[in-house]
Write a protein that holds these residues in place. Structure first.
Motif, PDB file in Angstrom:
ATOM      1  N   SER B  80       3.135  16.918  24.021  1.00 22.51           N
ATOM      2  CA  SER B  80       4.282  17.171  23.117  1.00 22.51           C
ATOM      3  C   SER B  80       3.728  18.243  22.023  1.00 22.51           C
ATOM      4  CB  SER B  80       4.689  15.836  22.604  1.00 22.51           C
ATOM      5  OG  SER B  80       3.691  15.205  21.869  1.00 22.51           O
ATOM      6  N   LEU B  81       3.148  19.305  22.633  1.00 23.70           N
ATOM      7  CA  LEU B  81       2.875  20.331  21.632  1.00 23.70           C
ATOM      8  C   LEU B  81       3.985  21.407  21.497  1.00 23.70           C
ATOM      9  CD1 LEU B  81      -0.616  21.126  23.053  1.00 23.70           C
ATOM     10  CD2 LEU B  81      -0.111  20.573  20.629  1.00 23.70           C
ATOM     11  N   PRO B  82       4.139  22.066  20.376  1.00 22.82           N
ATOM     12  CA  PRO B  82       5.167  22.768  20.060  1.00 22.82           C
ATOM     13  C   PRO B  82       4.546  24.348  20.594  1.00 22.82           C
ATOM     14  CG  PRO B  82       3.854  22.703  17.997  1.00 22.82           C
ATOM     15  CD  PRO B  82       3.345  21.763  19.088  1.00 22.82           C
ATOM     16  N   ASP B  83       5.644  25.254  20.892  1.00 23.21           N
ATOM     17  CA  ASP B  83       4.881  26.449  21.190  1.00 23.21           C
ATOM     18  C   ASP B  83       4.622  27.307  19.869  1.00 23.21           C
ATOM     19  OD1 ASP B  83       6.266  26.331  23.868  1.00 23.21           O
ATOM     20  OD2 ASP B  83       8.161  26.082  23.025  1.00 23.21           O
ATOM     21  N   VAL B  84       5.262  27.004  18.915  1.00 17.75           N
ATOM     22  CA  VAL B  84       4.616  27.533  17.516  1.00 17.75           C
ATOM     23  C   VAL B  84       4.456  26.638  16.726  1.00 17.75           C
ATOM     24  CG1 VAL B  84       5.106  29.349  15.424  1.00 17.75           C
ATOM     25  CG2 VAL B  84       6.055  29.987  18.011  1.00 17.75           C
ATOM     26  N   LEU B 101      -6.188  26.292  20.000  1.00 20.87           N
ATOM     27  CA  LEU B 101      -5.250  27.234  19.808  1.00 20.87           C
ATOM     28  C   LEU B 101      -5.697  28.475  20.381  1.00 20.87           C
ATOM     29  CD1 LEU B 101      -4.943  26.571  15.706  1.00 20.87           C
ATOM     30  CD2 LEU B 101      -3.630  25.860  17.614  1.00 20.87           C
ATOM     31  N   GLU B 102      -4.772  29.447  20.603  1.00 22.71           N
ATOM     32  CA  GLU B 102      -4.875  30.502  21.285  1.00 22.71           C
ATOM     33  C   GLU B 102      -5.674  31.683  20.426  1.00 22.71           C
ATOM     34  OE1 GLU B 102      -4.272  30.101  24.797  1.00 22.71           O
ATOM     35  OE2 GLU B 102      -3.210  32.004  24.623  1.00 22.71           O
ATOM     36  N   SER B 103      -6.560  32.304  21.048  1.00 19.82           N
ATOM     37  CA  SER B 103      -7.083  33.496  20.322  1.00 19.82           C
ATOM     38  C   SER B 103      -6.355  34.567  20.203  1.00 19.82           C
ATOM     39  CB  SER B 103      -8.826  33.792  21.026  1.00 19.82           C
ATOM     40  OG  SER B 103      -9.230  32.682  21.178  1.00 19.82           O
ATOM     41  N   LEU B 104      -5.842  34.997  19.164  1.00 19.18           N
ATOM     42  CA  LEU B 104      -4.656  35.920  19.005  1.00 19.18           C
ATOM     43  C   LEU B 104      -5.362  37.300  18.794  1.00 19.18           C
ATOM     44  CD1 LEU B 104      -2.328  33.856  16.600  1.00 19.18           C
ATOM     45  CD2 LEU B 104      -2.097  33.951  19.053  1.00 19.18           C
ATOM     46  N   ASN B 105      -6.463  37.468  18.578  1.00 15.06           N
ATOM     47  CA  ASN B 105      -7.116  38.822  18.624  1.00 15.06           C
ATOM     48  C   ASN B 105      -7.541  39.271  20.047  1.00 15.06           C
ATOM     49  OD1 ASN B 105      -8.942  37.084  18.710  1.00 15.06           O
ATOM     50  ND2 ASN B 105     -10.487  38.286  16.992  1.00 15.06           N
ATOM     51  N   LYS B 106      -7.220  38.702  20.910  1.00 22.46           N
ATOM     52  CA  LYS B 106      -7.629  38.951  22.550  1.00 22.46           C
ATOM     53  C   LYS B 106      -6.306  39.283  23.206  1.00 22.46           C
ATOM     54  CE  LYS B 106     -11.823  36.716  22.664  1.00 22.46           C
ATOM     55  NZ  LYS B 106     -12.620  35.393  23.233  1.00 22.46           N
ATOM     56  N   SER B 297       0.435  29.548   4.335  1.00 25.39           N
ATOM     57  CA  SER B 297       0.647  29.088   5.625  1.00 25.39           C
ATOM     58  C   SER B 297       0.534  29.772   6.811  1.00 25.39           C
ATOM     59  CB  SER B 297       2.289  28.661   5.312  1.00 25.39           C
ATOM     60  OG  SER B 297       2.714  28.005   4.335  1.00 25.39           O
ATOM     61  N   PHE B 298       0.287  29.240   7.962  1.00 29.93           N
ATOM     62  CA  PHE B 298      -0.225  30.125   9.091  1.00 29.93           C
ATOM     63  C   PHE B 298       0.685  29.763  10.366  1.00 29.93           C
ATOM     64  CE2 PHE B 298      -3.567  29.770   6.078  1.00 29.93           C
ATOM     65  CZ  PHE B 298      -4.198  31.156   6.207  1.00 29.93           C
ATOM     66  N   TYR B 299       0.902  30.570  11.230  1.00 25.60           N
ATOM     67  CA  TYR B 299       1.608  30.534  12.435  1.00 25.60           C
ATOM     68  C   TYR B 299       0.408  30.342  13.492  1.00 25.60           C
ATOM     69  CZ  TYR B 299       6.377  30.485  10.629  1.00 25.60           C
ATOM     70  OH  TYR B 299       7.577  29.933  10.003  1.00 25.60           O
ATOM     71  N   ALA B 300       0.568  29.489  14.454  1.00 26.63           N
ATOM     72  CA  ALA B 300      -0.646  29.356  15.630  1.00 26.63           C
ATOM     73  C   ALA B 300       0.092  29.046  17.059  1.00 26.63           C
ATOM     74  CB  ALA B 300      -1.609  28.387  15.388  1.00 26.63           C
ATOM     75  N   ILE B 301      -0.359  29.425  18.165  1.00 24.83           N
ATOM     76  CA  ILE B 301       0.118  28.905  19.400  1.00 24.83           C
ATOM     77  C   ILE B 301      -0.944  28.102  20.053  1.00 24.83           C
ATOM     78  CG2 ILE B 301       0.844  29.884  21.672  1.00 24.83           C
ATOM     79  CD1 ILE B 301       1.212  32.528  20.397  1.00 24.83           C
ATOM     80  N   PRO B 302      -0.482  26.820  20.319  1.00 22.81           N
ATOM     81  CA  PRO B 302      -1.362  25.966  20.932  1.00 22.81           C
ATOM     82  C   PRO B 302      -1.958  26.431  22.557  1.00 22.81           C
ATOM     83  CG  PRO B 302       0.361  24.688  20.290  1.00 22.81           C
ATOM     84  CD  PRO B 302       0.717  26.118  20.026  1.00 22.81           C
ATOM     85  N   VAL B 303      -3.031  26.284  22.826  1.00 27.22           N
ATOM     86  CA  VAL B 303      -3.509  26.825  24.081  1.00 27.22           C
ATOM     87  C   VAL B 303      -2.545  25.971  25.244  1.00 27.22           C
ATOM     88  CG1 VAL B 303      -5.464  26.599  25.818  1.00 27.22           C
ATOM     89  CG2 VAL B 303      -5.841  26.789  23.539  1.00 27.22           C
ATOM     90  N   LYS B 304      -2.146  24.875  25.063  1.00 26.39           N
ATOM     91  CA  LYS B 304      -1.150  24.296  26.154  1.00 26.39           C
ATOM     92  C   LYS B 304       0.337  24.557  25.814  1.00 26.39           C
ATOM     93  CE  LYS B 304      -4.619  20.850  27.731  1.00 26.39           C
ATOM     94  NZ  LYS B 304      -5.115  19.547  27.418  1.00 26.39           N
TER      95      LYS B 304
END
Lengths: 328, 418
Positions: B80-84, B101-106, B297-304
């Motif tokens: 039950s992970l969100p997309d953002v 969390l996804e590595s966003l600089n790649k 505050s920050f926004y992230a993307i879970p790996v899953k």
């Protein structure tokens, strides 16, 4: 037709007539009907229980996923035992448990006796009034009490200081017993007392109801016999009521022990989730929560929960020895 | 005839395929958030959906603490992970280090294309120790000193007295207490909190350096403790914790005459803490040339996460669109992390609540000077231990050197699994 066949036929007949599934169903159906409990208990009770035991032997950074678990053996337990903060939280829990627990029972028994003997028409209303705190939300209670005990704007300080500053002919006659300045109830020397008071206030009604229900089961003739023997009201209480209350006392004290050692909501809200200045109001359950969710060390938190369980089990056993054993 | 048939069929097929494709591309992403950060996203969703008709956005909000607990357990189990995922500054250190969390600089994200447009000090907070950017800053909290102009005037104290250095600050507090009876500070702990954050060298953390060495037994902490103790001894702090009933009531009545916090406090004062004090409060930079940040505050993307490309579009929309960043400022006083949004004329407007002061432009100036602070997984444990140590000093008169040496040992124990 003799009597034997006529008796046995009705038993066997449905099985013979029914089809395979009906016969099978008769055997399975009971299990099916009681399965919801076992499924729910398995998922929400047994599994978390066993998982936390498993977890207590691991180091786990939860945000990294399940794969990140690392076996560390008893290290979490050893760490918890040696941790000053854990020791302090156990001490706090013990002090609050005693300070709130003993007065609860010391007051609930005479109060139940008083309600039992003195009220007839209004009894249920009186019991209801005492019971209300128990069914009120902990959050609401804690918020009301923090407002009451607020240093500068709280009712408690207003009353106390107005008594302390009560003057007759320019003399503060009551200043030797009441404060003349606002008391900061969040200071570490008051934190535990304040939490204990809230817990005491909240559960005294619950215990009164327990004792009252036990009082109602005591046969009247015991009192009548006591009266014939010349016992006064105190002697009736001391020699008839108290011994007869012992089984209920065992039950009520057990509940108090478990509840007080797991105390979380009241201190958590009263101290704003921090445990208060000098951690004076941090209970063991709060320490466990903070270890898990603030420091994200779920392994150590699980170990703490099992240590807490062992302490509770030990004290309950002790209570059984003291109050439950001599019942026969 | 045949060609016509062929074209007809093929065009029919094409439209069918296209509409089918369009139908398949209609994606719903979930954004998990907490109040009142969620209000920015909610206000932005209609604009986002107008720009990206194929993406629908569903926002799920929970209370601040519950949200982060839920995200921790969701990352733990991968369910039950969100997309953002929205992450607040006090949690970003732990979340960014965790690897969930996804590595966003790649690739495929390549956040490097626009990160130079974002206020520089925030990026290292969301960067893991191996240099991967795990979340994009959406708003920041440049620190400011809010004070009651009327109280200062009455006591004959100026803004310059307050911010010259800490000793002058404490002296001003003594004068205010003597003349007006009001406290200068809510709690002496505030001074410690700023002092240990202020003027860090770039790349240094608050409690740990890059190589995880513990920094608490140092002149920086000793001086912070000494100043807090001096303020307590001088009797200029009201001894109340932030966000308690005494605190809000003290600010409302003006018995607490200053508060150091994120610039967003101005909005809280105006909206609900002291709505009747219009024109009485002012904002200035922190004392002693200190520059620090509160929250963010920050926004992230879970790996899953299931819909990563769409989630990434949403994050880019929220963090790099000037209008949206300004919307956040206007909606909930979320200070933009996007530099171009800070250049908007809106920042030059006078703030009536602060007596017509052009405070936003000052906050912008100080946000440029905030040092980059390295976050550590054990920051939260260290913070608790240090607060506990300071309480020993303030309440029980313990020796500063002794408690800090003890605190260092405790932190070492807590951070035993480096």
């Amino acid at each position: 037709m003799n009597s034997i066949t006529s008796q046995s036929v009705p038993h066997k007949a449905p099985a013979k007539k029914g089809n395979f599934w009906l016969r099978k169903g008769n055997k399975i159906a009971p299990y099916f009907f009681i399965s919801p409990f076992f499924i729910i208990f398995g998922v929400f009770g047994l599994f978390p229980l066993l998982f936390s035991l498993y977890l207590s032997f691991h180091y786990w950074e939860p945000a990294a996923g399940l794969a990140a678990m690392e076996w560390v053996g008893l290290e979490n337990y050893i760490f918890a035992f040696q941790d000053d903060w854990f020791q302090k939280s156990i001490y706090n829990t013990g002090v609050i448990a005693l300070k709130s627990g003993i007065p609860q029972h010391a007051l609930a028994i005479p109060l139940a006796f008083f309600i039992h003997t003195s009220f007839t028409r209004w009894r249920n209303t009186v019991i209801g009034v005492y019971f209300i705190p128990y069914i009120t939300s902990t959050v609401a209670i804690s918020l009301v009490f923090t407002t009451l005990f607020s240093r500068d704007f709280g009712m408690v300080n207003q009353v106390l200081t107005s008594l302390g500053n009560f003057t007759i002919a320019d003399m503060k006659v009551l200043s030797w017993i009441f404060p003349v300045e606002n008391i900061d109830w969040t200071r570490p020397e008051y934190t535990k007392d304040m939490i204990s008071f809230v817990v005491f206030w909240r559960y005294v009604g619950w215990n009164t109801v327990l004792y009252l229900s036990a009082l109602q089961t005591i046969p009247r003739d015991l009192y009548e016999a006591a009266i014939i023997d010349g016992a006064n009201r105190y002697q009736q209480f001391r020699y008839v009521t108290l011994p007869m209350l012992k089984p209920m006392a065992f039950f009520a004290v057990t509940l108090t022990i478990i509840g007080n050692l797991q105390l979380f909501e009241e201190p958590f809200i009263i101290t704003g989730g921090t445990g208060g200045i000098d951690q004076a109001g941090k209970t063991a359950a709060m320490h466990m929560y903070i270890t898990a969710f603030v420091e994200s060390d779920f392994g150590t938190a699980s170990a703490i929960s099992w240590i807490l369980f062992m302490i509770i089990a030990g004290l309950t056993w002790l209570n059984h020895k003291v109050l439950g054993g001599s019942n026969h | 005839m045949i060609t016509f048939k062929k074209t007809a069929v093929s065009s029919l097929l094409c439209t069918a395929l296209l509409s089918n494709a369009a139908y398949a591309e209609q994606v719903e992403i979930t954004v998990s958030s907490f109040p009142n950060f969620n209000q920015v996203a909610e206000a932005a969703v209609p604009l986002f959906e107008a720009k990206y008709p194929n993406i629908k956005v569903k926002i799920i909000s929970m209370a601040y603490g519950d949200h982060h607990n839920a995200m921790t357990t969701a990352l733990a189990t991968g369910a039950s992970l969100p997309d953002v995922m929205s992450v607040e500054a006090s949690y970003i250190g732990r979340f960014a280090q965790s690897g969930g969390l996804e590595s966003l600089n790649k690739a495929p994200y390549n956040s490097g294309e626009f990160t130079d447009q974002i206020t520089p000090f925030t990026l290292p907070q969301a960067t893991s120790s191996n240099g991967e950017l795990r979340a994009i800053p959406a708003d920041i909290g440049p620190g400011a000193l809010f004070y009651r102009q009327d109280t200062l005037k009455e006591a004959g104290v100026t803004q310059a007295d307050l911010i010259k250095d800490w000793d002058s600050f404490i002296e001003a507090g003594v004068k205010i207490k003597a003349k007006t009876g009001n406290y200068l500070l809510a709690n002496a702990v505030d001074i410690k909190d700023i002092y240990i954050r202020a003027n860090l060298k770039n790349g240094e953390g608050i409690y740990f350096d890059k190589d995880h060495n513990i920094l608490v037994n140092s002149p920086r902490f000793k001086e912070a403790f000494r100043l807090a103790k001096a303020a307590r001894v001088a009797g200029i702090d009201a001894r109340v914790g932030a966000w308690s009933a005494e605190w809000t009531e003290g600010l409302k009545r003006g018995t607490i005459s200053s508060q150091m916090m994120g610039a967003w406090l101005g909005g809280h004062l105006e909206d609900w803490i002291a709505p009747d004090s219009t024109g009485l409060w002012r904002s200035s930079q922190l004392p002693n040339e200190a520059f620090a940040s509160w929250g963010g505050s920050f926004y992230a993307i879970p790996v899953k996460a299931k819909h990563k490309p769409e989630a990434w579009e949403f994050i880019k929309f929220m963090t790099t669109t000037k209008e949206i960043q300004l919307l956040g400022m206007k909606e909930v006083n979320a200070f933009p992390s996007l530099i171009s949004a800070q250049d908007d004329p809106f920042f030059n407007e006078e703030i009536a609540y602060l007596g017509g002061q052009k405070a936003r432009i000052e906050w912008k100036a100080s946000s440029a000077k905030i040092p980059t602070v390295v976050m550590d997984r054990y920051d939260e444990s260290a913070r608790q231990i240090i607060n506990d140590a300071l309480e020993q000093v303030l309440e029980k008169d313990a020796d500063i050197d002794t408690v800090l040496a003890e605190a260092e040992k405790q932190i070492k124990r807590k951070a035993r699994r480096r």
